[in-house]
Structures are given as structure tokens and as C-alpha cells.
Write a protein that holds these residues in place. Structure first.
Motif, PDB file in Angstrom:
ATOM      1  N   ASN A 120      51.216  33.053  30.460  1.00  0.00           N
ATOM      2  CA  ASN A 120      53.002  33.674  30.630  1.00  0.00           C
ATOM      3  C   ASN A 120      52.696  33.754  31.984  1.00  0.00           C
ATOM      4  OD1 ASN A 120      53.406  30.703  30.008  1.00  0.00           O
ATOM      5  ND2 ASN A 120      54.976  31.905  28.206  1.00  0.00           N
ATOM      6  N   ARG A 121      51.643  33.871  32.207  1.00  0.00           N
ATOM      7  CA  ARG A 121      51.237  35.736  33.111  1.00  0.00           C
ATOM      8  C   ARG A 121      51.365  35.496  34.812  1.00  0.00           C
ATOM      9  NH1 ARG A 121      51.112  38.081  37.297  1.00  0.00           N
ATOM     10  NH2 ARG A 121      49.687  39.669  37.937  1.00  0.00           N
ATOM     11  N   GLY A 122      52.323  33.799  35.224  1.00  0.00           N
ATOM     12  CA  GLY A 122      53.254  34.167  36.278  1.00  0.00           C
ATOM     13  C   GLY A 122      51.974  32.476  37.630  1.00  0.00           C
ATOM     14  N   ALA A 123      52.152  33.269  38.965  1.00  0.00           N
ATOM     15  CA  ALA A 123      51.780  31.764  39.611  1.00  0.00           C
ATOM     16  C   ALA A 123      50.600  31.879  40.024  1.00  0.00           C
ATOM     17  CB  ALA A 123      51.906  32.913  40.887  1.00  0.00           C
ATOM     18  N   TRP A 130      45.311  31.655  29.421  1.00  0.00           N
ATOM     19  CA  TRP A 130      45.231  33.250  29.431  1.00  0.00           C
ATOM     20  C   TRP A 130      44.483  33.979  30.401  1.00  0.00           C
ATOM     21  CZ3 TRP A 130      48.296  35.793  24.862  1.00  0.00           C
ATOM     22  CH2 TRP A 130      48.628  34.604  24.039  1.00  0.00           C
ATOM     23  N   VAL A 131      44.875  35.559  30.496  1.00  0.00           N
ATOM     24  CA  VAL A 131      44.554  36.394  31.212  1.00  0.00           C
ATOM     25  C   VAL A 131      44.155  37.468  30.747  1.00  0.00           C
ATOM     26  CG1 VAL A 131      44.448  38.053  33.423  1.00  0.00           C
ATOM     27  CG2 VAL A 131      45.990  35.649  33.288  1.00  0.00           C
ATOM     28  N   ARG A 132      42.863  38.290  30.511  1.00  0.00           N
ATOM     29  CA  ARG A 132      42.397  39.282  29.823  1.00  0.00           C
ATOM     30  C   ARG A 132      42.080  39.850  30.841  1.00  0.00           C
ATOM     31  NH1 ARG A 132      37.474  42.209  28.494  1.00  0.00           N
ATOM     32  NH2 ARG A 132      37.174  42.647  26.551  1.00  0.00           N
ATOM     33  N   VAL A 133      42.401  41.205  30.359  1.00  0.00           N
ATOM     34  CA  VAL A 133      42.325  42.189  31.466  1.00  0.00           C
ATOM     35  C   VAL A 133      41.453  43.782  30.573  1.00  0.00           C
ATOM     36  CG1 VAL A 133      43.605  44.592  31.496  1.00  0.00           C
ATOM     37  CG2 VAL A 133      44.644  42.245  32.353  1.00  0.00           C
ATOM     38  N   ASP A 134      40.489  44.330  31.020  1.00  0.00           N
ATOM     39  CA  ASP A 134      39.877  45.763  30.547  1.00  0.00           C
ATOM     40  C   ASP A 134      41.005  46.533  30.734  1.00  0.00           C
ATOM     41  OD1 ASP A 134      38.092  47.943  29.579  1.00  0.00           O
ATOM     42  OD2 ASP A 134      36.438  46.844  30.789  1.00  0.00           O
ATOM     43  N   THR A 135      41.383  47.418  29.255  1.00  0.00           N
ATOM     44  CA  THR A 135      42.031  48.759  29.829  1.00  0.00           C
ATOM     45  C   THR A 135      41.621  49.871  30.120  1.00  0.00           C
ATOM     46  OG1 THR A 135      42.177  49.196  27.593  1.00  0.00           O
ATOM     47  CG2 THR A 135      43.755  47.091  27.970  1.00  0.00           C
ATOM     48  N   ALA A 136      40.194  50.198  30.380  1.00  0.00           N
ATOM     49  CA  ALA A 136      39.612  50.986  30.583  1.00  0.00           C
ATOM     50  C   ALA A 136      39.487  51.244  32.055  1.00  0.00           C
ATOM     51  CB  ALA A 136      38.472  50.634  30.070  1.00  0.00           C
ATOM     52  N   THR A 137      40.037  49.840  32.742  1.00  0.00           N
ATOM     53  CA  THR A 137      39.868  49.618  34.426  1.00  0.00           C
ATOM     54  C   THR A 137      41.273  49.829  35.056  1.00  0.00           C
ATOM     55  OG1 THR A 137      39.805  46.978  34.289  1.00  0.00           O
ATOM     56  CG2 THR A 137      37.659  47.708  33.639  1.00  0.00           C
ATOM     57  N   LEU A 138      42.288  49.873  34.440  1.00  0.00           N
ATOM     58  CA  LEU A 138      43.411  50.401  34.310  1.00  0.00           C
ATOM     59  C   LEU A 138      43.432  51.598  34.421  1.00  0.00           C
ATOM     60  CD1 LEU A 138      45.107  48.133  32.091  1.00  0.00           C
ATOM     61  CD2 LEU A 138      44.451  47.285  34.732  1.00  0.00           C
ATOM     62  N   SER A 265      37.164  31.595  24.515  1.00  0.00           N
ATOM     63  CA  SER A 265      37.109  32.232  25.723  1.00  0.00           C
ATOM     64  C   SER A 265      36.213  31.067  26.793  1.00  0.00           C
ATOM     65  CB  SER A 265      35.201  32.784  25.388  1.00  0.00           C
ATOM     66  OG  SER A 265      34.064  31.754  25.467  1.00  0.00           O
ATOM     67  N   LYS A 266      36.647  29.603  26.315  1.00  0.00           N
ATOM     68  CA  LYS A 266      37.110  28.450  27.097  1.00  0.00           C
ATOM     69  C   LYS A 266      38.464  28.821  27.440  1.00  0.00           C
ATOM     70  CE  LYS A 266      38.178  25.911  23.241  1.00  0.00           C
ATOM     71  NZ  LYS A 266      39.066  25.266  22.738  1.00  0.00           N
ATOM     72  N   ASP A 267      39.443  29.504  26.694  1.00  0.00           N
ATOM     73  CA  ASP A 267      40.714  29.046  27.024  1.00  0.00           C
ATOM     74  C   ASP A 267      41.177  30.455  28.001  1.00  0.00           C
ATOM     75  OD1 ASP A 267      41.188  26.971  25.269  1.00  0.00           O
ATOM     76  OD2 ASP A 267      41.468  28.790  23.565  1.00  0.00           O
ATOM     77  N   ILE A 268      40.283  31.214  28.223  1.00  0.00           N
ATOM     78  CA  ILE A 268      40.953  32.973  29.188  1.00  0.00           C
ATOM     79  C   ILE A 268      40.637  32.138  30.961  1.00  0.00           C
ATOM     80  CG2 ILE A 268      39.679  34.898  30.012  1.00  0.00           C
ATOM     81  CD1 ILE A 268      38.713  35.306  26.987  1.00  0.00           C
ATOM     82  N   TYR A 269      41.616  32.154  31.988  1.00  0.00           N
ATOM     83  CA  TYR A 269      41.548  31.842  32.417  1.00  0.00           C
ATOM     84  C   TYR A 269      40.575  32.834  34.013  1.00  0.00           C
ATOM     85  CZ  TYR A 269      42.731  30.549  37.119  1.00  0.00           C
ATOM     86  OH  TYR A 269      43.107  31.068  38.570  1.00  0.00           O
ATOM     87  N   ALA A 270      39.296  32.320  34.483  1.00  0.00           N
ATOM     88  CA  ALA A 270      38.641  33.085  35.560  1.00  0.00           C
ATOM     89  C   ALA A 270      38.556  32.930  36.592  1.00  0.00           C
ATOM     90  CB  ALA A 270      36.889  32.549  34.855  1.00  0.00           C
ATOM     91  N   GLY A 271      40.210  32.140  37.589  1.00  0.00           N
ATOM     92  CA  GLY A 271      40.185  32.016  38.484  1.00  0.00           C
ATOM     93  C   GLY A 271      40.694  33.361  38.954  1.00  0.00           C
TER      94      GLY A 271
END
Length: 275
Positions: A120-123, A130-138, A265-271
């Protein structure tokens, strides 16, 4: 929540602390042994993360307060955490709109070593992805970006404690606790943090306006964190100024079962993700 994955703009078995502090907790050792001031607060806080690993798991509630555009907002979360696996789940509720309406569905966040997963990340993100974020890049190491500080990262940050003072006993949620106030250094914390948290804290040390983080923490008689409040300061590129964020984490129901499964991995959004 104004999300920027790569810039971190705001939109979180060890040693039990054996200090014999409780009434009747020690025998034949004198009053000094029962007084936490007889022990080094810095050393006690350095072991707080290890004590949570010993506890295994807990429930958690979080709140993050900040001023945005002259308005003070609070983001709240609730969930559970497994400290041995360094994995947890929070349901984060964004604040109401200025008109007083709740325009946002809660965001489900999965916390894992080096990664943040959001649903439910948003628009622009399908409801089942799901959206995945690498925390070391933040630039904040996800201490504030996700709207909640990872409970284990909050404890690991105490490994960077340089100065702390014992302020006495009090009661929190029906539990006797000991109050400590101090300042932690993100660079020092990253140097001594466990593998799953080290890179994120190192990123925060570079990205925040200052590496010094004031805190208040309340430990129970087993040395477990019951409440911790950090005050972060970072540079907001949108407002071209320094923003102060107060992040509070409450821990309870230690040993509660935690069943968190990371998405396939198939459930992670790549767009592309909308701002």
C-alpha cells in the motif's frame, strides 16, 4: 509520506544486563550494589541491543513527530519484531489531511536486515505488490524514511552512546523502569553495530545534519528497552532547511510469537514509483 528511495527524504542471544537493581534483587552486597548509579550507564546502554536478542521478540508501537510546512504531524505504527532474526512487521498509519480526513490506507512494512518492504505504498504501485528499498541507499538509513524507526536499529543506535545519565526509577505501563538520558553518535554506533544494521547506521551518520542523537530510554529490571525516544536532525532538500524528528518506540509482550515472511521476488514491484 514524501518518499525518495535513494535520497531518504522523510515521508526506526546476548548478555542480560545483570545489575541487581531491584528491591531485594541482591543479598549481602550492600546498598551500593542496588543503586544503578554505581554502574556505568554508558556500558549498560551499550548492551541494550544484546538484551533484546536474549528476550527473543516483542510487540511494538511507534510514533514519529515532525513539523512539515508549519504543521506538526505524527505518524503511528504498531506490530511485532523478532530480534534474533532481525525481522519485523509494522502497520504504519499516515496522518490525516489538513481537512481532517483520512485519505491514506495503512502501509504495511516488513523490516529485515538491509531492506524495507512496503505494501500500500501509494500511487503507481499495484495493490498486491510490495516495494523493496535497500536501507543502505537511504541518506537516513531508514531511521525516519519509513515513518517508523526499526525497533532493533533503535536499540543498536545505543551502541554509539558517548555520554548518559541515570535519572531514577519510575513506572511505565505498570512496569518498574529506570530512566536514562544521553547522546549517541551514529558513526560510533555503526562501527559496533551488528551486521544487519551496520550499513544503514553508517548511511545515517553521513546523511543526517549531525551524527549526534539525543535520546531518553527506559529499561526494565531485565535491562530490556520498554520505551526509547530519539531526536533526529536532518536536512530536507525540499524545504532547504533542517528538520527535527522525534521518534518514539514502545516495546512490550516480550517472547510473543512473531511470524513474518518476506515477499517472494514475483511479488515485488519493479516499475516506477510515483512521488
Amino acid at each position: 509520506m514524501a518518499e525518495r528511495q535513494h535520497r531518504g527524504t522523510v515521508v526506526t542471544a546476548g548478555l542480560v544486563v545483570c545489575v541487581c537493581m531491584g528491591a531485594g534483587g541482591c543479598s549481602g552486597t550492600g546498598a551500593a550494589a542496588e543503586d544503578p548509579r554505581a554502574f556505568d550507564p554508558v556500558e549498560i546502554l551499550h548492551r541494550a541491543a544484546e538484551t533484546l536478542v536474549e528476550a527473543g521478540s516483542s510487540r511494538a508501537t511507534t510514533s514519529m513527530e515532525m513539523a512539515i510546512g508549519g504543521t506538526r504531524v505524527t505518524i503511528r505504527g504498531e506490530g511485532d519484531y523478532n530480534y534474533r532474526r532481525q525481522i519485523g512487521r509494522l502497520k504504519v498509519q499516515l496522518p490525516q489531511s489538513p481537512a481532517g480526513t483520512d485519505d491514506h490506507r495503512p502501509i504495511t512494512e516488513l523490516l529485515a536486515p538491509g531492506a524495507l518492504f512496503m505494501k500500500n505504498r501509494g500511487a503507481g504501485v499495484p495493490a498486491d505488490k510490495w516495494v523493496r528499498v535497500d536501507t543502505a541507499t537511504l541518506s537516513d538509513g531508514n531511521l525516519v524514511t519509513g515513518g517508523a524507526t526499526d525497533p532493533y536499529a533503535a536499540a543498536e543506535l545505543l551502541r554509539g552512546t558517548r555520554a548518559a545519565t541515570y535519572l531514577g526509577r519510575s513506572e511505565f505501563a505498570g512496569v518498574e523502569v529506570r530512566h536514562y538520558r544521553g547522546t549517541a553518535d551514529l558513526t560510533l554506533a555503526a562501527r559496533h553495530a551488528s551486521k544487519g544494521v551496520r550499513e544503514a547506521l553508517a548511511a545515517a551518520a553521513k546523511g543526517f545534519a549531525t551524527a549526534e542523537v539525543p535520546f531518553d530510554v527506559y529499561l526494565d529490571d531485565q535491562g530490556r528497552i520498554r520505551k526509547i525516544r530519539h531526536r533526529f536532525s536532518f536536512v530536507n532538500g525540499l524545504q532547504k532547511g533542517t528538520v527535527a524528528v522525534a521518534s518514539t518506540t514502545l516495546l512490550y509482550d516480550f517472547g510473543a510469537p512473531v511470524d513474518v515472511r518476506l515477499p517472494a521476488s514475483k511479488d515485488i514491484y519493479a516499475g516506477k514509483i510515483a512521488e
